[in-house]
Design a protein around this motif. Structure first.
Motif, PDB file in Angstrom:
ATOM      1  N   UNK A   1      17.877  -6.871   9.987  1.00 59.18           N
ATOM      2  CA  UNK A   1      16.831  -7.895   9.972  1.00 59.18           C
ATOM      3  C   UNK A   1      15.719  -7.520   9.007  1.00 59.18           C
ATOM      4  N   UNK A   2      15.112  -8.581   8.423  1.00 61.08           N
ATOM      5  CA  UNK A   2      13.837  -8.447   7.711  1.00 61.08           C
ATOM      6  C   UNK A   2      12.788  -9.017   8.659  1.00 61.08           C
ATOM      7  N   UNK A   3      11.925  -8.166   9.184  1.00 62.06           N
ATOM      8  CA  UNK A   3      10.961  -8.623  10.173  1.00 62.06           C
ATOM      9  C   UNK A   3       9.577  -8.045   9.930  1.00 62.06           C
ATOM     10  N   UNK A   4       8.755  -8.044  10.976  1.00 65.28           N
ATOM     11  CA  UNK A   4       7.392  -7.549  10.847  1.00 65.28           C
ATOM     12  C   UNK A   4       6.948  -6.962  12.186  1.00 65.28           C
ATOM     13  N   UNK A   5       6.053  -5.971  12.109  1.00 62.67           N
ATOM     14  CA  UNK A   5       5.466  -5.392  13.315  1.00 62.67           C
ATOM     15  C   UNK A   5       4.122  -6.038  13.614  1.00 62.67           C
ATOM     16  N   UNK A   6       3.396  -6.409  12.544  1.00 61.26           N
ATOM     17  CA  UNK A   6       2.117  -7.109  12.645  1.00 61.26           C
ATOM     18  C   UNK A   6       1.884  -7.792  11.307  1.00 61.26           C
ATOM     19  N   UNK A   7       0.711  -8.359  11.123  1.00 58.52           N
ATOM     20  CA  UNK A   7       0.459  -9.144   9.912  1.00 58.52           C
ATOM     21  C   UNK A   7       0.511  -8.310   8.629  1.00 58.52           C
ATOM     22  N   UNK A   8       0.377  -7.006   8.742  1.00 54.75           N
ATOM     23  CA  UNK A   8       0.334  -6.171   7.541  1.00 54.75           C
ATOM     24  C   UNK A   8       1.544  -5.258   7.385  1.00 54.75           C
ATOM     25  N   UNK A   9       2.466  -5.290   8.340  1.00 55.56           N
ATOM     26  CA  UNK A   9       3.563  -4.330   8.315  1.00 55.56           C
ATOM     27  C   UNK A   9       4.915  -5.031   8.322  1.00 55.56           C
ATOM     28  N   UNK A  10       5.634  -4.917   7.221  1.00 52.94           N
ATOM     29  CA  UNK A  10       6.995  -5.448   7.093  1.00 52.94           C
ATOM     30  C   UNK A  10       7.958  -4.405   7.639  1.00 52.94           C
TER      31      UNK A  10
ATOM     32  N   UNK B   1       0.841  -1.193   0.000  1.00 54.20           N
ATOM     33  CA  UNK B   1       0.000   0.000   0.000  1.00 54.20           C
ATOM     34  C   UNK B   1       0.876   1.242   0.000  1.00 54.20           C
ATOM     35  N   UNK B   2       2.029   1.137   0.684  1.00 53.13           N
ATOM     36  CA  UNK B   2       2.960   2.245   0.765  1.00 53.13           C
ATOM     37  C   UNK B   2       4.039   1.940   1.788  1.00 53.13           C
ATOM     38  N   UNK B   3       4.853   2.947   2.089  1.00 50.53           N
ATOM     39  CA  UNK B   3       5.958   2.714   3.022  1.00 50.53           C
ATOM     40  C   UNK B   3       6.282   3.993   3.763  1.00 50.53           C
ATOM     41  N   UNK B   4       7.039   3.860   4.841  1.00 56.65           N
ATOM     42  CA  UNK B   4       7.566   5.000   5.587  1.00 56.65           C
ATOM     43  C   UNK B   4       9.004   4.692   5.968  1.00 56.65           C
ATOM     44  N   UNK B   5       9.788   5.750   6.171  1.00 56.22           N
ATOM     45  CA  UNK B   5      11.203   5.615   6.515  1.00 56.22           C
ATOM     46  C   UNK B   5      11.484   6.462   7.749  1.00 56.22           C
ATOM     47  N   UNK B   6      12.223   5.913   8.706  1.00 57.33           N
ATOM     48  CA  UNK B   6      12.572   6.665   9.906  1.00 57.33           C
ATOM     49  C   UNK B   6      13.494   7.831   9.569  1.00 57.33           C
ATOM     50  N   UNK B   7      13.562   8.802  10.461  1.00 54.94           N
ATOM     51  CA  UNK B   7      14.362   9.999  10.212  1.00 54.94           C
ATOM     52  C   UNK B   7      15.834   9.678   9.977  1.00 54.94           C
ATOM     53  N   UNK B   8      16.341   8.639  10.633  1.00 52.11           N
ATOM     54  CA  UNK B   8      17.763   8.294  10.445  1.00 52.11           C
ATOM     55  C   UNK B   8      17.995   7.365   9.256  1.00 52.11           C
ATOM     56  N   UNK B   9      16.914   6.996   8.557  1.00 53.84           N
ATOM     57  CA  UNK B   9      17.037   6.155   7.367  1.00 53.84           C
ATOM     58  C   UNK B   9      17.309   4.698   7.652  1.00 53.84           C
TER      59      UNK B   9
END
Length: 526
Positions: free
Chosen positions: A133-142, A78-86
């Protein structure tokens, strides 16, 4: 100035519209396709082979695709976000995504798929080297956690060719990267029909009823993948003339490739049109095996490079001069930043001088096994030509003619030639898939974790890392040129130039897309 490939690209994108094909009604729900080669490896992450990638886009989908300008666009995401430190990227999945077994697509599945892909693909390996790491926060968030900023994250996971980052169920994605996955369960627009698959004969797919296309028009590997056929059947026809006759008779709808000598036959047919899928062209190469003699010796690789004239190699696969282009470099000429650094080096030695260079390099008359597929017209002549050249300059050549499937299986062997190994094999790459230092598997120095041939070069890898980290265009451009010069000096792969290949479609089909491989969404009967 308008480039030839721009005009050709516009032509390839034009509608294909005429009368229905003989033997199929206008409402036919079956699309019949003849791939350029047999499908022997089903796992499109395990191999970069174009036919496996084509198959991969039927069965699997990607988090991001690319548009015609090669910019990454959300696909499963659907989209993505990036933390301030990248250092942290969060990618959110679209609602309603399902695998072909009915299970929902979860972030866990995608994280595992990315982790496996990052161990096999050169661009993925570069990303993996910067990833905690490649992980997840919940079922919809990589969640991708980096150890250092890596700007081209989306370019890596959205790359369109040669091991795209296809998403699989977690139970499959946790398979050892060096083991081929054979169970085909994806979330793509087609479902693989396993009980109808016969290697060397046919491959069958059915429209996946639960696939949810994105909004918008399809473009390359992005946009709305609307499937207009209930069934897709691949028919393996190794003989080019037989395939031409089949499409003229309306027995098949689409040929993945047309031998250049036979293109005039298509051009003269009112019921069939040539279709140029990829306007960027194909780069032809011969790959050295760096693990075993004699081409573990860089001086011998240099001697071969200096003896090669690209012209006969190109003429053998592209009779029309407009369909071929010399390119004295290991990156595709015509793409940004590429210079012909091989000028004055390639083709600089005549036969006698090359013979002397081979002797001076310490060649010990080891047998040179060349793998040569007889059933791919864009590769087979190159095996013959390189064998002839090597014999002339003093090598003890053993040309092994076999089918493409056997070549694909054998070229991953790291054994000596006495135990089933090999020394040289010709192949080709869509230019768009090797157009930067991170994606170009032919020049990466990853050793046994890299592309078959297993070229190892720590200096090259450091240059790639520096290029990925470059923060200004001038530094990046200088590093790119350094990489090109390093490649032509070390000769991990032998460049043979560019050609522009066409397929063919029945004239009653419209909507065939451009891309680095043939794609079966958007196309419909007129």
């Amino acid at each position: 100035m308008i480039k030839r490939r721009t005009l050709l690209g516009a032509a390839a994108a034009s509608p294909l519209l005429s009368l229905p094909a003989f033997g199929q009604s206008a409402g036919s729900s079956v699309l019949k396709y003849v791939p350029a080669s047999n499908l022997t490896i089903l796992d499109p992450v395990f191999t970069p082979a174009a036919v496996s990638v084509t198959h991969g886009y039927c069965v699997f989908d990607t988090l991001y695709g690319v548009d015609a300008d090669q910019n990454p666009q959300p696909q499963m995401a659907e989209g993505h976000s990036v933390s301030d430190d990248g250092l942290e990227w969060r990618i959110t999945l679209r609602d309603g995504l399902k695998f072909h077994d009915g299970e929902p697509v979860r972030a866990q599945d995608c994280a595992a798929s990315l982790a496996r892909w990052a161990k096999l693909d050169p661009f993925g390996q570069a990303l993996g080297a910067a990833t905690e790491s490649f992980g997840h926060a919940d079922d919809k968030t990589i969640v991708i956690k980096l150890t250092r900023p890596f700007g081209p994250v989306l370019d890596a996971i959205g790359k369109p060719h040669s091991r795209p980052a296809f998403m699989m169920p977690e139970r499959l994605a946790t398979t050892d990267p060096q083991t081929q996955i054979t169970e085909m369960v994806g979330s793509g627009p087609f479902r693989f029909v396993a009980d109808e698959y016969v290697s060397g004969d046919r491959v069958v797919y059915e429209k996946f009823a639960d696939y949810i296309p994105r909004e918008g028009e399809a473009e390359w590997t992005s946009g709305g993948k609307q499937v207009n056929f209930d069934r897709l059947e691949w028919q393996i026809i190794p003989d080019d003339a037989t395939a031409i006759a089949a499409i003229q008779a309306g027995e098949v709808d689409w040929l993945g490739a047309v031998l250049t000598d036979l293109q005039p036959v298509i051009e003269a047919s009112p019921d069939v049109n040539l279709h140029r899928t990829d306007p960027y062209g194909i780069m032809h190469v011969v790959r050295f095996n760096h693990l075993i003699p004699p081409f573990d010796n860089v001086e011998l690789r240099r001697a071969v490079l200096k003896a090669v004239d690209q012209v006969p190699f190109l003429q053998s696969v592209a009779a029309n001069p407009d369909d071929r282009e010399e390119c004295l470099a290991l990156f595709p000429c015509g793409t940004p930043g590429v210079e012909q650094v091989g000028e004055g080096i390639m083709g600089s030695l005549d036969v006698e001088a090359a013979k002397q260079a081979v002797m001076d390099a310490g060649y010990n008359n080891e047998p040179v096994v060349i793998l040569n597929p007889t059933d791919i017209s864009s590769i087979h002549p190159h095996g013959l030509l390189i064998a002839d050249l090597l014999e002339k300059i003093g090598f003890n050549v053993d040309l092994v003619d076999t089918d493409w499937g056997t070549v694909v299986q054998r070229r991953v062997s790291k054994e000596t030639v006495e135990n089933g190994g090999w020394n040289l094999a010709a192949t080709n790459w869509p230019a768009i898939s090797i157009n930067n230092p991170a994606t170009n598997a032919t020049t990466r120095g990853l050793g046994e974790s890299g592309w078959w041939g297993w070229y190892e070069d720590a200096e090259m890898e450091q240059l790639v890392v520096d290029w990925l980290a470059a923060e200004d265009p001038d530094t990046a451009a200088k590093l790119y040129l350094d990489i090109q010069n390093r490649a032509i000096d070390q000769v991990p792969t032998l460049p043979l130039g560019l050609s522009y290949r066409s397929g063919a479609v029945r004239a009653d089909l419209q909507g065939a897309l451009q891309g680095s491989v043939d794609m079966f969404w958007n196309i419909r009967r007129g």
